[in-house]
Design a protein around this motif. Sequence first.
Motif, PDB file in Angstrom:
ATOM      1  N   LEU A  26     -31.550 -28.324   6.910  1.00 43.91           N
ATOM      2  CA  LEU A  26     -32.827 -29.024   6.859  1.00 43.91           C
ATOM      3  C   LEU A  26     -33.067 -29.595   5.464  1.00 43.91           C
ATOM      4  N   VAL A  27     -32.761 -28.813   4.451  1.00 45.59           N
ATOM      5  CA  VAL A  27     -32.924 -29.268   3.070  1.00 45.59           C
ATOM      6  C   VAL A  27     -31.972 -30.429   2.786  1.00 45.59           C
ATOM      7  N   GLN A  28     -30.732 -30.287   3.202  1.00 44.91           N
ATOM      8  CA  GLN A  28     -29.745 -31.340   2.959  1.00 44.91           C
ATOM      9  C   GLN A  28     -30.133 -32.643   3.652  1.00 44.91           C
ATOM     10  N   ALA A  29     -30.619 -32.528   4.878  1.00 41.36           N
ATOM     11  CA  ALA A  29     -31.046 -33.731   5.600  1.00 41.36           C
ATOM     12  C   ALA A  29     -32.264 -34.362   4.947  1.00 41.36           C
ATOM     13  N   ALA A  30     -33.206 -33.534   4.484  1.00 39.66           N
ATOM     14  CA  ALA A  30     -34.394 -34.063   3.810  1.00 39.66           C
ATOM     15  C   ALA A  30     -34.013 -34.815   2.546  1.00 39.66           C
ATOM     16  N   HIS A  31     -33.028 -34.304   1.801  1.00 42.91           N
ATOM     17  CA  HIS A  31     -32.563 -35.009   0.599  1.00 42.91           C
ATOM     18  C   HIS A  31     -32.005 -36.386   0.962  1.00 42.91           C
ATOM     19  N   TYR A  77     -42.934 -24.849  21.307  1.00 42.58           N
ATOM     20  CA  TYR A  77     -43.192 -26.148  20.684  1.00 42.58           C
ATOM     21  C   TYR A  77     -42.306 -26.363  19.459  1.00 42.58           C
ATOM     22  N   ARG A  78     -42.068 -25.301  18.700  1.00 44.82           N
ATOM     23  CA  ARG A  78     -41.196 -25.429  17.536  1.00 44.82           C
ATOM     24  C   ARG A  78     -39.760 -25.735  17.969  1.00 44.82           C
ATOM     25  N   ARG A  79     -39.296 -25.029  18.984  1.00 37.86           N
ATOM     26  CA  ARG A  79     -37.923 -25.262  19.457  1.00 37.86           C
ATOM     27  C   ARG A  79     -37.760 -26.685  19.980  1.00 37.86           C
ATOM     28  N   TYR A  80     -38.749 -27.157  20.721  1.00 37.92           N
ATOM     29  CA  TYR A  80     -38.678 -28.507  21.277  1.00 37.92           C
ATOM     30  C   TYR A  80     -38.679 -29.537  20.152  1.00 37.92           C
ATOM     31  N   ALA A  81     -39.557 -29.335  19.155  1.00 38.04           N
ATOM     32  CA  ALA A  81     -39.645 -30.279  18.036  1.00 38.04           C
ATOM     33  C   ALA A  81     -38.327 -30.358  17.281  1.00 38.04           C
ATOM     34  N   GLN A  82     -37.723 -29.215  17.020  1.00 36.54           N
ATOM     35  CA  GLN A  82     -36.476 -29.220  16.275  1.00 36.54           C
ATOM     36  C   GLN A  82     -35.329 -29.788  17.105  1.00 36.54           C
ATOM     37  N   ALA A  83     -35.427 -29.680  18.420  1.00 40.64           N
ATOM     38  CA  ALA A  83     -34.422 -30.307  19.277  1.00 40.64           C
ATOM     39  C   ALA A  83     -34.499 -31.826  19.183  1.00 40.64           C
ATOM     40  N   ILE A  84     -35.686 -32.356  18.961  1.00 36.63           N
ATOM     41  CA  ILE A  84     -35.849 -33.809  18.845  1.00 36.63           C
ATOM     42  C   ILE A  84     -35.015 -34.359  17.694  1.00 36.63           C
ATOM     43  N   VAL A  85     -34.974 -33.637  16.574  1.00 37.12           N
ATOM     44  CA  VAL A  85     -34.263 -34.124  15.382  1.00 37.12           C
ATOM     45  C   VAL A  85     -32.950 -33.375  15.159  1.00 37.12           C
ATOM     46  N   SER A  86     -32.457 -32.689  16.182  1.00 35.47           N
ATOM     47  CA  SER A  86     -31.290 -31.823  16.008  1.00 35.47           C
ATOM     48  C   SER A  86     -30.052 -32.591  15.560  1.00 35.47           C
ATOM     49  N   GLU A  87     -29.901 -33.836  15.995  1.00 36.07           N
ATOM     50  CA  GLU A  87     -28.708 -34.584  15.620  1.00 36.07           C
ATOM     51  C   GLU A  87     -28.673 -34.856  14.127  1.00 36.07           C
ATOM     52  N   VAL A  88     -29.850 -35.082  13.527  1.00 39.38           N
ATOM     53  CA  VAL A  88     -29.922 -35.291  12.088  1.00 39.38           C
ATOM     54  C   VAL A  88     -29.536 -34.019  11.352  1.00 39.38           C
ATOM     55  N   GLY A 100     -38.571 -39.224  23.291  1.00 40.40           N
ATOM     56  CA  GLY A 100     -37.284 -38.602  23.556  1.00 40.40           C
ATOM     57  C   GLY A 100     -36.722 -37.963  22.316  1.00 40.40           C
ATOM     58  N   LYS A 101     -35.416 -38.078  22.152  1.00 42.04           N
ATOM     59  CA  LYS A 101     -34.703 -37.421  21.076  1.00 42.04           C
ATOM     60  C   LYS A 101     -34.210 -38.462  20.088  1.00 42.04           C
ATOM     61  N   GLY A 102     -34.264 -38.146  18.795  1.00 40.41           N
ATOM     62  CA  GLY A 102     -33.770 -39.072  17.796  1.00 40.41           C
ATOM     63  C   GLY A 102     -34.762 -39.304  16.678  1.00 40.41           C
ATOM     64  N   THR A 103     -34.445 -40.241  15.794  1.00 38.46           N
ATOM     65  CA  THR A 103     -35.202 -40.435  14.561  1.00 38.46           C
ATOM     66  C   THR A 103     -36.218 -41.570  14.623  1.00 38.46           C
ATOM     67  N   ASP A 104     -36.386 -42.211  15.752  1.00 35.86           N
ATOM     68  CA  ASP A 104     -37.423 -43.235  15.868  1.00 35.86           C
ATOM     69  C   ASP A 104     -38.780 -42.637  15.500  1.00 35.86           C
ATOM     70  N   ASP A 135     -27.768 -31.468  12.565  1.00 29.14           N
ATOM     71  CA  ASP A 135     -26.374 -31.119  12.842  1.00 29.14           C
ATOM     72  C   ASP A 135     -25.408 -31.936  11.994  1.00 29.14           C
ATOM     73  N   SER A 136     -25.796 -33.171  11.654  1.00 26.59           N
ATOM     74  CA  SER A 136     -24.904 -34.029  10.878  1.00 26.59           C
ATOM     75  C   SER A 136     -25.002 -33.784   9.385  1.00 26.59           C
ATOM     76  N   ALA A 137     -26.025 -33.017   8.961  1.00 26.25           N
ATOM     77  CA  ALA A 137     -26.179 -32.729   7.533  1.00 26.25           C
ATOM     78  C   ALA A 137     -25.131 -31.715   7.099  1.00 26.25           C
ATOM     79  N   GLY A 138     -24.660 -31.853   5.895  1.00 27.18           N
ATOM     80  CA  GLY A 138     -23.669 -30.910   5.407  1.00 27.18           C
ATOM     81  C   GLY A 138     -23.349 -31.154   3.957  1.00 27.18           C
ATOM     82  N   GLY A 139     -22.502 -30.347   3.409  1.00 25.27           N
ATOM     83  CA  GLY A 139     -22.121 -30.496   2.014  1.00 25.27           C
ATOM     84  C   GLY A 139     -23.283 -30.209   1.101  1.00 25.27           C
ATOM     85  N   ASP A 140     -23.429 -31.004   0.065  1.00 23.72           N
ATOM     86  CA  ASP A 140     -24.460 -30.759  -0.947  1.00 23.72           C
ATOM     87  C   ASP A 140     -25.635 -31.707  -0.829  1.00 23.72           C
TER      88      ASP A 140
END
Length: 424
Positions: free
Chosen positions: A144-149, A94-105, A68-72, A107-112
Amino acid sequence: MERRCRVVACSALLLLAGCAAAPPPDSICGTTFQGRTPLQWAVHIADAEMDSKGGTPEHQPGQRGRLGKGTDYANAFWAMALLRLAVATGDERYRRYAQAIVSEVVDSAGGDGHRPVPASIGFNQMLTGRVLIDAMEHDADARLVQAAHRFRRALDALPRTTEGVYAYHPGNIIADGLYMTLPFQAQYALRFGRGEDRDDVVRQLRVSQQRLFDPVVGLPRHGWDETGHERWADARSGRSPGFWGRGAGWFMMTVSDTLDYLPFGYDRERAQLVQQLRALTAALPRWQHPRSGLWHHVPDKPGHAGNVLETSSTAMFTYVLAKGINRGHLDAGLRRTAHAAYAGLLRHRLQVDATGRPHLLYGSNVASLGKVPGQPDPQVYRDGSWAYYMSEGFSADNPHVIPAFVIASIEMDRLVQTARCDPR
């Protein structure tokens, strides 16, 4: 039994020139299995899983599988597989579906990128970091970069053994847990120029293999304990008593995938990991079931009643073998082992329902060692015994099987399409 490629229907002149027909399907030199190329099988299985969710990763009870969707980690593994499938096919679905899986992560990334790390980022979420970096290859979204950090900083909070290896449980090295962390750390190091991270990963892999690998069986054991307190651990060696097929598969993939992120110039470190990979895979032909091409749930006990020929470990071993041959890390002679395994998955573990939808059967549900988090000892204790591994059960369309099959198919497609084949 393997079939030799035969020369057919050539004129006398062409025979003198060495003319031969295309190899028959499913032969060692063929490029199709059960009428499809491996890449077509990857698409077929991936589409079936996506369609079962109505084209969205939003999970609904009662639907096929548990992806499903999420970070598990299972969801992240699935997203990684889909991103690779997008590259292999050029299909942006496939790319759109994959990015939808982690979209909440994202979407919550921000700032620096220095926001506090949520407590929810632990071992079982860390694999999402690889999805984020993979997605950067085709998406310039700064989030994506902010979330990866944030995920990289979460690595610093994970416990380690006294030898500095990530400890999935306190004082324990667990074979499957390392896949969630080490390739991500190496990939992050390559992307963001952190050489110290790369050195740390290589060292952890060296220590882990020393602690887990059993030279007699030729496979890594499921776990190792330094505390002396775990009932599953041998008092002298600290190793668990048994071998779990998927745990061995996770560990082999850890070494294989980490190699992808060691740049040239790290020749000594690359040579170390190649040697580790060769040692880990050398015994796979020995334990492969000779008739089906599959491997057992507990791979070193092939004659024991109830020891199922298991799908996820077979897919993982196939991936590691095919990829290793494709990269030049493993001997091309292992092509036969990989080919037999992939053919066996389709012949013995694929079932098509009345609607024409494919299903992959007999995936191990789960296995671990020690106490179940949140449950008091001794209510449930996973002791790594034969009886324990047999107790966990199997399922169809298992969330570990589907991603493993897709990435194995992608590597098998490269192998059969590009590798030179000796039919003998």
